[in-house]
Design a protein around this motif. Structure first.
Motif, mmCIF file in Angstrom:
data_model
loop_
_atom_site.group_PDB
_atom_site.id
_atom_site.type_symbol
_atom_site.label_atom_id
_atom_site.label_comp_id
_atom_site.label_asym_id
_atom_site.label_seq_id
_atom_site.Cartn_x
_atom_site.Cartn_y
_atom_site.Cartn_z
ATOM 1 N N ASN A 54 0.901 -1.302 0.273
ATOM 2 C CA ASN A 54 -0.351 0.120 0.361
ATOM 3 C C ASN A 54 0.874 1.828 0.057
ATOM 4 O O ASN A 54 0.106 1.919 0.682
ATOM 5 N N GLN A 55 1.983 1.186 -0.649
ATOM 6 C CA GLN A 55 3.050 1.825 -0.388
ATOM 7 C C GLN A 55 2.949 2.872 -1.358
ATOM 8 O O GLN A 55 2.771 1.716 -3.013
ATOM 9 N N SER A 56 2.629 4.253 -1.919
ATOM 10 C CA SER A 56 2.365 5.068 -3.093
ATOM 11 C C SER A 56 3.774 5.776 -3.457
ATOM 12 O O SER A 56 4.435 6.491 -2.228
ATOM 13 N N VAL A 57 4.348 6.166 -5.022
ATOM 14 C CA VAL A 57 5.396 7.106 -5.676
ATOM 15 C C VAL A 57 4.550 7.783 -6.566
ATOM 16 O O VAL A 57 3.747 7.169 -7.079
ATOM 17 N N ARG A 58 4.512 8.813 -6.132
ATOM 18 C CA ARG A 58 5.176 9.990 -8.009
ATOM 19 C C ARG A 58 6.355 9.942 -8.618
ATOM 20 O O ARG A 58 7.126 10.241 -8.437
ATOM 21 N N LEU A 59 6.068 9.923 -10.141
ATOM 22 C CA LEU A 59 6.634 10.427 -10.555
ATOM 23 C C LEU A 59 6.348 10.995 -11.610
ATOM 24 O O LEU A 59 5.163 10.378 -12.625
ATOM 25 N N SER A 60 6.732 11.928 -12.226
ATOM 26 C CA SER A 60 6.850 12.868 -13.036
ATOM 27 C C SER A 60 7.610 12.668 -14.582
ATOM 28 O O SER A 60 8.741 12.481 -14.350
ATOM 29 N N PHE A 61 7.230 12.742 -15.967
ATOM 30 C CA PHE A 61 7.606 12.825 -17.035
ATOM 31 C C PHE A 61 7.653 13.882 -17.898
ATOM 32 O O PHE A 61 5.815 14.729 -18.462
#
Ligand SMILES: [Cu+2]
Length: 84
Positions: A54-61
């Protein structure tokens, strides 16, 4: 700004495994498995690090291109982000 796109990791797979987004968009990876996973660029451009349950990470492109990635713990888990 850009849009948010969700990719879930479950059943030892990225869902969806292939996604097309626009420059400036953000992908949110969330691990729904009890096993830890990562989303790691094959060319070293990005790495989520270890994602527990249930961990999340955000990555932008920002740059157009095709970005294949895999799970560093289970390299048969593969996905593709296309920025077009
Ligand atoms: Cu994994």
């Amino acid at each position: 700004m850009g849009q948010l796109h969700a990719i879930e990791i479950r059943g030892f797979a990225f869902v969806p495994a292939q996604i097309t987004i626009a420059p400036g968009d953000t992908v949110v990876f969330t691990n729904r498995d009890s096993a830890p996973h990562t989303a790691t660029s094959e060319s070293g451009l990005f790495d989520s690090g270890r994602l527990g349950n249930n961990q999340s990470v955000r990555l932008s492109f920002s740059a157009r291109g095709s970005y294949p990635y895999l799970c560093a713990f289970h390299p048969r888990m593969r996905g593709m982000i296309t920025v077009a």
